[in-house]
Design a protein around this motif. Sequence first.
Motif, PDB file in Angstrom:
ATOM      1  N   TYR A  66       0.832  -1.200   0.000  1.00  0.00           N
ATOM      2  CA  TYR A  66       0.000   0.000   0.000  1.00  0.00           C
ATOM      3  C   TYR A  66       0.869   1.253   0.000  1.00  0.00           C
ATOM      4  N   CYS A  67       0.251   2.337  -0.443  1.00  0.00           N
ATOM      5  CA  CYS A  67       0.913   3.646  -0.352  1.00  0.00           C
ATOM      6  C   CYS A  67       1.017   4.063   1.109  1.00  0.00           C
ATOM      7  N   PRO A  68       2.073   4.765   1.490  1.00  0.00           N
ATOM      8  CA  PRO A  68       2.102   5.371   2.826  1.00  0.00           C
ATOM      9  C   PRO A  68       1.074   6.497   2.888  1.00  0.00           C
ATOM     10  N   PRO A  69       0.671   6.909   4.081  1.00  0.00           N
ATOM     11  CA  PRO A  69      -0.339   7.976   4.188  1.00  0.00           C
ATOM     12  C   PRO A  69       0.049   9.258   3.468  1.00  0.00           C
ATOM     13  N   GLN A  70       1.338   9.587   3.431  1.00  0.00           N
ATOM     14  CA  GLN A  70       1.779  10.807   2.748  1.00  0.00           C
ATOM     15  C   GLN A  70       1.661  10.706   1.233  1.00  0.00           C
ATOM     16  N   GLY A  71       1.578   9.490   0.703  1.00  0.00           N
ATOM     17  CA  GLY A  71       1.542   9.297  -0.731  1.00  0.00           C
ATOM     18  C   GLY A  71       2.832   8.688  -1.242  1.00  0.00           C
ATOM     19  N   ILE A 119       5.897  17.101   1.643  1.00  0.00           N
ATOM     20  CA  ILE A 119       4.702  17.026   0.798  1.00  0.00           C
ATOM     21  C   ILE A 119       3.796  15.883   1.244  1.00  0.00           C
ATOM     22  N   VAL A 120       2.489  16.162   1.288  1.00  0.00           N
ATOM     23  CA  VAL A 120       1.472  15.141   1.537  1.00  0.00           C
ATOM     24  C   VAL A 120       0.487  15.169   0.377  1.00  0.00           C
ATOM     25  N   LEU A 121       0.159  13.993  -0.147  1.00  0.00           N
ATOM     26  CA  LEU A 121      -0.780  13.878  -1.261  1.00  0.00           C
ATOM     27  C   LEU A 121      -2.190  13.652  -0.742  1.00  0.00           C
ATOM     28  N   PHE A 122      -3.172  14.162  -1.481  1.00  0.00           N
ATOM     29  CA  PHE A 122      -4.578  14.026  -1.115  1.00  0.00           C
ATOM     30  C   PHE A 122      -5.388  13.563  -2.320  1.00  0.00           C
ATOM     31  N   GLY A 152      -7.369  14.923  -4.195  1.00  0.00           N
ATOM     32  CA  GLY A 152      -7.827  16.224  -4.640  1.00  0.00           C
ATOM     33  C   GLY A 152      -7.475  17.297  -3.628  1.00  0.00           C
ATOM     34  N   SER A 153      -7.260  18.510  -4.113  1.00  0.00           N
ATOM     35  CA  SER A 153      -6.832  19.595  -3.227  1.00  0.00           C
ATOM     36  C   SER A 153      -7.888  19.960  -2.198  1.00  0.00           C
ATOM     37  N   MET A 154      -9.178  19.751  -2.521  1.00  0.00           N
ATOM     38  CA  MET A 154     -10.218  20.116  -1.575  1.00  0.00           C
ATOM     39  C   MET A 154     -10.152  19.265  -0.314  1.00  0.00           C
ATOM     40  N   GLN A 155      -9.756  18.014  -0.452  1.00  0.00           N
ATOM     41  CA  GLN A 155      -9.596  17.172   0.724  1.00  0.00           C
ATOM     42  C   GLN A 155      -8.542  17.752   1.651  1.00  0.00           C
ATOM     43  N   GLY A 156      -7.456  18.246   1.076  1.00  0.00           N
ATOM     44  CA  GLY A 156      -6.426  18.857   1.887  1.00  0.00           C
ATOM     45  C   GLY A 156      -6.908  20.119   2.590  1.00  0.00           C
ATOM     46  N   ILE A 157      -7.707  20.939   1.895  1.00  0.00           N
ATOM     47  CA  ILE A 157      -8.229  22.170   2.492  1.00  0.00           C
ATOM     48  C   ILE A 157      -9.137  21.848   3.679  1.00  0.00           C
ATOM     49  N   VAL A 158     -10.039  20.884   3.508  1.00  0.00           N
ATOM     50  CA  VAL A 158     -10.948  20.513   4.587  1.00  0.00           C
ATOM     51  C   VAL A 158     -10.181  19.935   5.773  1.00  0.00           C
ATOM     52  N   LEU A 159      -9.217  19.065   5.494  1.00  0.00           N
ATOM     53  CA  LEU A 159      -8.453  18.451   6.577  1.00  0.00           C
ATOM     54  C   LEU A 159      -7.677  19.516   7.365  1.00  0.00           C
ATOM     55  N   LEU A 206      -5.952  14.021  -7.704  1.00  0.00           N
ATOM     56  CA  LEU A 206      -4.715  14.095  -6.943  1.00  0.00           C
ATOM     57  C   LEU A 206      -4.387  15.553  -6.646  1.00  0.00           C
ATOM     58  N   GLY A 207      -4.301  15.873  -5.376  1.00  0.00           N
ATOM     59  CA  GLY A 207      -3.837  17.176  -4.933  1.00  0.00           C
ATOM     60  C   GLY A 207      -2.701  16.976  -3.953  1.00  0.00           C
ATOM     61  N   TYR A 208      -2.097  18.072  -3.546  1.00  0.00           N
ATOM     62  CA  TYR A 208      -0.972  17.950  -2.620  1.00  0.00           C
ATOM     63  C   TYR A 208      -0.834  19.232  -1.818  1.00  0.00           C
ATOM     64  N   ALA A 209      -0.112  19.121  -0.704  1.00  0.00           N
ATOM     65  CA  ALA A 209       0.214  20.274   0.125  1.00  0.00           C
ATOM     66  C   ALA A 209       1.694  20.223   0.472  1.00  0.00           C
ATOM     67  N   VAL A 210       2.357  21.373   0.363  1.00  0.00           N
ATOM     68  CA  VAL A 210       3.728  21.529   0.853  1.00  0.00           C
ATOM     69  C   VAL A 210       3.622  22.148   2.234  1.00  0.00           C
TER      70      VAL A 210
END
Length: 600
Positions: A275-280, A305-308, A310-317, A447-451
């Motif tokens: 499986y992918c790690p939680p970060q992606g 960097i953490v992958l989501f 989609g970017s909206m998932q990252g914004i909500v989290l 696929l979105g991401y956050a730095v």
Amino acid sequence: MNFTLPYDQYLAVHRYKYLALYHALRAAILGGTLPGGTRLPSTRKLAELYAMSRGSASQVYDMLLADGYIRTETGRGTFVADDSFYPAEGERKGAAQEAEGEGAADMLKEPAPAGKPAEAAFDEAGMMGPADSAHCAEAGMAGAADSGGDPQAEGTMPVQESADPGEAGYYAVRTGIIGNVHVPVASNAPNAPNAPNASDAASTVSLPGTPYSGIPLSSWGNRLMHRHVSIYEPADGAFVSFRSRGMLMEHFPYAEWRSALKYAGGKSGGLLEGYCPPQGEEGLRRAIAAHLRVTRGIRAEAEHIVLFSGSMQGIVLLAQLLLEPGSPAVVEDPGFHGIRRAVEISGGELLLGRVDESGLVPQDWAARLLFVTPSRQFPTGAVLPLDRRRRLLEWARRQEALIVEDDYDSEFRWGGRPIEPLKALDREERVVYIGSFSNSMFSGLRLGYAVLPPWLIKPVTAAKALYEPLPGAQLEQRALARFMHTGGYGRHLRRMTRIYGERARIFRSLLSERLGLLFEPLPGDAGLHIYAHWRRSREEFAAFRAAALKRGTDFRDAAMYRVVPGAPAACFSFAHLDSGQLEIGVNRLLLAWKDVQNRT
């Protein structure tokens, strides 16, 4: 592909453009933003980006070459010198700061470009809330409802919103005070008069057509049940919509993508075990970091960097991690409604940041969280000037606040030069940079991401592991890493930038020539939609929208992005329409206006 440097910072210190560019490139190399082996733009492209002569651009490269920072290869181009040239990793930050701290006096001793006088050179944690975005039905979990990097994107079916805040819908009835701004607040929002109480067991809703009824819902669930969406679908199927539909596959390099997918799976799918790690996927995070260093000037590493989904998932989290109930968060008005909903669902209080022709207006907000779109304000397209960016960072320092920078539309630019993101200017780890591949790839790739700042990596990763114990899209993540590593992603971006840039030029010309009496488009040299002010009355705007639907075309009412009501405006997405469809759509809008005039 874009190429971003801290040019403005050095231009404020050095008299000549070529000196500012030399020191910006030198700092990027010393700081590790441009690692060894990075291919640099041609002198022609460099001169075009920074509005100088090609001779000046050549002199910049000559100076860097003489100092050993770059190397040239005949027939191939100019590259950053090998990694063995640089200080050790731990020393890079200090070297970059030393480069940035050099005074202007010594630099002015260097000569102007050859053959030019000085004057000429000078001229030169809980359940996720709704991740509502226009890509999907009006609500859903964050993983399924991504802003796609394009907060204004919607599904293929035109949706008719109400321009009147008084009608049934999300912004109905009650008014209140947020900060110093008088705004409408949802009548069914928490703590509103007569709002459903989440703790009230009698607050239930009947679900017709199912064997279940009387199931109690939370206040959020009840708000979603009262959302109303009306769908218009012409019978002849010839609808021309100026609402975004995402990347059209006719322009996507599918054969190259399919090859990347095959590579990602390995022989007989052997690479898909586990499986992918939680970060992606680590390979994709490395590829994103390398891409951002060159195109956005961000000194990112894979571990930041953490992958989501989609970017909206990252914004909500992030909203749920950073906001306690009642905590204030600053959002732009007008701005992306998905961000406002993420704050509301997390229990936060909205503080509205005023937006003018230059983007968000900095204020001394009593908050510790800010959401902003500085590179291209959504929806207006305004670019935040450097002085305002610095003021935002100074505010964050004073308030000990965090800034979430949504760079939703940074990949496509056909004029001017890229502006440094806040993240590239940040020296105190106070900025989270959000990006997405949904615009630049295709809508189905969520696929979105956050730095992230180092101190935020652990809690975000833990929350991601809670929401997605087994992260999905492992094959797609590995394929995208391969696609980026082989250069396919860069080639694809360059091709689509040419196509979209031409469509933007055509559509702006059509708007000006045929609908100039109705709309005033805001200037812009990037992005996949155009924001335009309506020149006539509010009543005529409503009649015009209705007439356009009858003529088989529509556009997005910008009122959906406002909390404080403002003058009528429209958002026109154009990237999914070819030149013929653009002309047909504009002609239908012109006929719709004639219909309105004939009825009055």
